[in-house]
Design a protein around this motif. Sequence first.
Motif, short mmCIF file in Angstrom:
data_model
loop_
_atom_site.label_atom_id
_atom_site.label_comp_id
_atom_site.label_asym_id
_atom_site.label_seq_id
_atom_site.Cartn_x
_atom_site.Cartn_y
_atom_site.Cartn_z
N ASN A 264 43.06 36.24 45.60
CA ASN A 264 42.51 37.61 45.67
C ASN A 264 42.38 38.03 47.14
OD1 ASN A 264 41.11 39.98 45.35
ND2 ASN A 264 39.55 39.12 43.98
N ARG A 265 43.24 38.96 47.57
CA ARG A 265 43.22 39.44 48.96
C ARG A 265 43.17 40.97 48.97
NH1 ARG A 265 44.77 36.21 53.23
NH2 ARG A 265 43.93 37.98 54.39
N PRO A 266 42.03 41.58 48.61
CA PRO A 266 41.95 43.05 48.60
C PRO A 266 42.03 43.65 50.00
CG PRO A 266 39.78 42.10 48.26
CD PRO A 266 40.75 40.96 48.21
N ASN A 267 41.64 42.86 51.02
CA ASN A 267 41.71 43.31 52.40
C ASN A 267 41.75 42.09 53.31
OD1 ASN A 267 38.84 42.53 53.04
ND2 ASN A 267 38.39 44.15 51.54
N LEU A 268 41.89 42.33 54.62
CA LEU A 268 42.02 41.23 55.57
C LEU A 268 40.74 40.44 55.75
CD1 LEU A 268 44.19 42.97 58.32
CD2 LEU A 268 44.94 41.40 56.53
N ASP A 269 39.61 40.99 55.29
CA ASP A 269 38.32 40.33 55.48
C ASP A 269 37.89 39.48 54.28
OD1 ASP A 269 38.01 41.56 57.99
OD2 ASP A 269 37.22 43.38 57.05
N PHE A 270 38.71 39.48 53.22
CA PHE A 270 38.31 38.73 52.02
C PHE A 270 39.49 37.93 51.50
CE2 PHE A 270 37.59 37.97 47.54
CZ PHE A 270 36.23 37.71 47.46
N ARG A 271 39.25 36.65 51.23
CA ARG A 271 40.25 35.77 50.63
C ARG A 271 39.55 34.87 49.63
NH1 ARG A 271 42.73 30.65 52.38
NH2 ARG A 271 44.83 30.46 51.49
N GLY A 272 39.78 35.16 48.36
CA GLY A 272 39.14 34.39 47.31
C GLY A 272 40.16 33.84 46.33
N PHE A 273 39.72 32.94 45.47
CA PHE A 273 40.60 32.25 44.54
C PHE A 273 40.04 32.44 43.13
CE2 PHE A 273 40.50 30.28 48.67
CZ PHE A 273 41.84 30.40 49.04
N THR A 274 40.83 33.14 42.31
CA THR A 274 40.35 33.62 41.02
C THR A 274 40.89 32.75 39.88
OG1 THR A 274 40.25 35.88 41.86
CG2 THR A 274 40.29 35.61 39.47
N GLY A 275 40.04 32.50 38.89
CA GLY A 275 40.46 31.76 37.71
C GLY A 275 39.31 31.64 36.73
N MET A 276 39.59 31.03 35.58
CA MET A 276 38.54 30.79 34.60
C MET A 276 38.10 29.33 34.70
SD MET A 276 38.41 31.36 30.47
CE MET A 276 39.20 29.81 30.07
N ILE A 277 36.81 29.13 34.76
CA ILE A 277 36.27 27.76 34.84
C ILE A 277 36.50 27.08 33.49
CG2 ILE A 277 34.22 26.37 35.24
CD1 ILE A 277 33.11 28.71 36.89
N SER A 278 37.23 25.99 33.50
CA SER A 278 37.52 25.29 32.24
C SER A 278 36.50 24.21 31.93
CB SER A 278 38.92 24.67 32.29
OG SER A 278 39.00 23.69 33.30
N ALA A 279 35.77 23.75 32.96
CA ALA A 279 34.76 22.71 32.71
C ALA A 279 33.74 22.71 33.84
CB ALA A 279 35.43 21.34 32.60
N GLY A 280 32.51 22.33 33.49
CA GLY A 280 31.49 22.11 34.49
C GLY A 280 30.78 23.35 34.99
N THR A 281 30.08 23.16 36.08
CA THR A 281 29.25 24.20 36.70
C THR A 281 29.51 24.20 38.19
OG1 THR A 281 27.53 23.84 35.02
CG2 THR A 281 26.88 24.98 37.04
N VAL A 282 29.44 25.38 38.82
CA VAL A 282 29.64 25.47 40.27
C VAL A 282 28.59 26.39 40.88
CG1 VAL A 282 31.29 27.39 40.13
CG2 VAL A 282 31.35 25.84 42.10
N ARG A 283 28.15 26.03 42.09
CA ARG A 283 27.16 26.83 42.82
C ARG A 283 27.61 26.96 44.27
NH1 ARG A 283 24.44 23.43 39.41
NH2 ARG A 283 22.83 24.33 38.05
N PRO A 284 27.18 28.01 44.97
CA PRO A 284 27.45 28.09 46.41
C PRO A 284 26.93 26.84 47.12
CG PRO A 284 26.63 30.19 45.61
CD PRO A 284 26.47 29.21 44.47
N GLY A 285 27.73 26.31 48.03
CA GLY A 285 27.36 25.09 48.74
C GLY A 285 27.92 23.83 48.14
N ASP A 286 28.44 23.89 46.89
CA ASP A 286 29.00 22.70 46.26
C ASP A 286 30.25 22.23 47.00
OD1 ASP A 286 27.05 22.72 44.37
OD2 ASP A 286 28.33 23.30 42.68
N ALA A 287 30.39 20.92 47.14
CA ALA A 287 31.59 20.33 47.74
C ALA A 287 32.71 20.32 46.71
CB ALA A 287 31.29 18.92 48.24
#
Length: 645
Positions: A264-287
């Motif tokens: 996901n690159r809507p502009n030069l200031d943002f680069r994200g990776f989009t998908g559906m979580i198939s398992a588990g849980t994720v939080r900001p800061g997770d390795a």
Amino acid sequence: MSADIQDTKTDEPVYVTEALIAEDIDAYLVKHQHKTMLRFITCGSVDDGKSTLIGRLLYDSKMIFEDQLASLEHDSKTVGTQAGDIDFALLVDGLAAEREQGITIDVAYRFFATDKRKFIVADTPGHEQYTRNMVTGASTADLAVILIDARQGVLTQTRRHSYLVKLLGIRNVVLAINKMDLVDYSAERFYEIVSEYSNFAKGIGMESFLPIPISGLKGDNIVTPSTAMPWYQGPTLINHLEVAPINDTEMQEHPFRMAVQWVNRPNLDFRGFTGMISAGTVRPGDAIRVLPSGKTTTVKTITTFDGDLDKAVAGQSVTLTFNDEIDCSRGDVIVQSDNPCEVADQFEATVVWMAEEAMLPGRPYLLKIGTQTVTATVNQPKYEVNVNTLEHTAAKTLALNAIGVVNISTDRPIPFEAYAENPDLGGFILVDRMTNATIAAGMLHFALRRSQNIHWQTTDVDRDAHAAQKNQQAKAVWFTGLSGSGKSTIANIVERKLHAMGKHTFLLDGDNVRHGLNRDLGFTDADRVENVRRVGEVAKLMTDAGLIVLTAFISPFRSERQMVRDLMAAGEFIEVYVDTPLAVAEERDVKGLYKKARAGQLKNFTGIDSPYEAPEDAEIVVNTVELSAEEAADRVIERILAAIG
């Protein structure tokens, strides 16, 4: 337009008008948006009553508008239903052919809801020829309702669908023994069928199932308990559907997994990776770790359309941003850093073959798993499963609807988990590279040990150094055409002239390699595929050595010629189609092969009883009716010299 529903406080019918819908739409949406969603399928043999059952569920859950009901009553009379009865199957069987034949052909998806839960139900076909459609419907289901006609008992297709349900990892199974009204609501008949099915279920490893006696037509034990079967004290079908567990909830307990669908690159200031979580849980800061590269970082944000989240779980579609700039693209899998999934390129898998044409071991197919697509080859089956006896039988290939266990190799390592652990990362489909048709569905079991123990060894003298020493560019010149077209003759002249020019060449001839490298192969389609695969690998090694390698093989299938092209570097493969009409090739018949084939003494002969797929976009086409062998060779040499400078 209105629908008759029940007021839960007064038990009085309420007619839902468009005005009422407009007035209460916001309240309705709020009420339903937080309900859980159960996906389930109905399956079984032909005419077990799957469509009727779904129609009854829609009817009893008040999901039919007044005009639909009127149309349904009219159509029921047209198809000859008994007086007063409604043919609920007409709500689901949408194709004209389905209504004419009284069967389900396509997978029909329907939505309905109760006060406790929302549902998506897939009505899957019972005919053996449409087994592939049943697999499609089951691939996303949380629960399976397997129907049995009480008059017929357990049939072959009942066993096949049950085996597929188990294979696809659906652990919550309802055995709905239907049409109990046609056996006088006999408890003896019900328990007889349950006993027979129990023996089969144990054989396929089905741990448990819930048997319910029902009548889809009369409504017994669908929404309300049947007064005609007081001997049954279990839940109704809808009661069980309202409390059955949902896969997404169970997958939240697993380690974090998310296949990247897009960057996901809507502009030069943002680069994200989009998908559906198939398992588990994720939080900001997770390795986290990105596979297959193995690069690690931590999660910066979890972004959605409605804003950032503090936590995301299995079943949610999100965009993750990272605290470090690491390479990540579509097809990669983001995993928990200290508990990653495996990465491999060779596997054991179960395959359900879904194409009219049988599987050709060794032929390259496209394998789609998660969000990535790779090239894969399937080996000869280890065994095929007889769904009636559960016996493992020897098989050289898999035909339509066959189920077998095979080894699969991919052209590069892929992140995966066993299907039993994570269907999203263990389930795959095979696609024909020429037609783009889906030809099989499969479930990965485990990686083969050799895929972990064999590593690519780096050498100091690379392919460019080999070619530079010979003062030439490596090429693979692939001659293809019918037997008798002149391939070997032209290829031999080409090599002789290139050799005279000081070029370093080698000619691989179809007949010659069958005296050694391919002496164990016959002329079946599967053996022809393996013949070309081996020669392609040898040609690849020769181009790595810097040679101009020429091959003269019938190589009748486009798919295998494309496979060899894909082995080579860009621009290195030159396909030469020796275009000779069958009648001319047969008239020449230098080796007497056509005569033997016409007499039935030579089976699987290309052009007679085995097909030849002419190239559609060959780099060079030479017509040996218009050109002599010398002239054709000169044209090929001209093209080669132009390609190598």
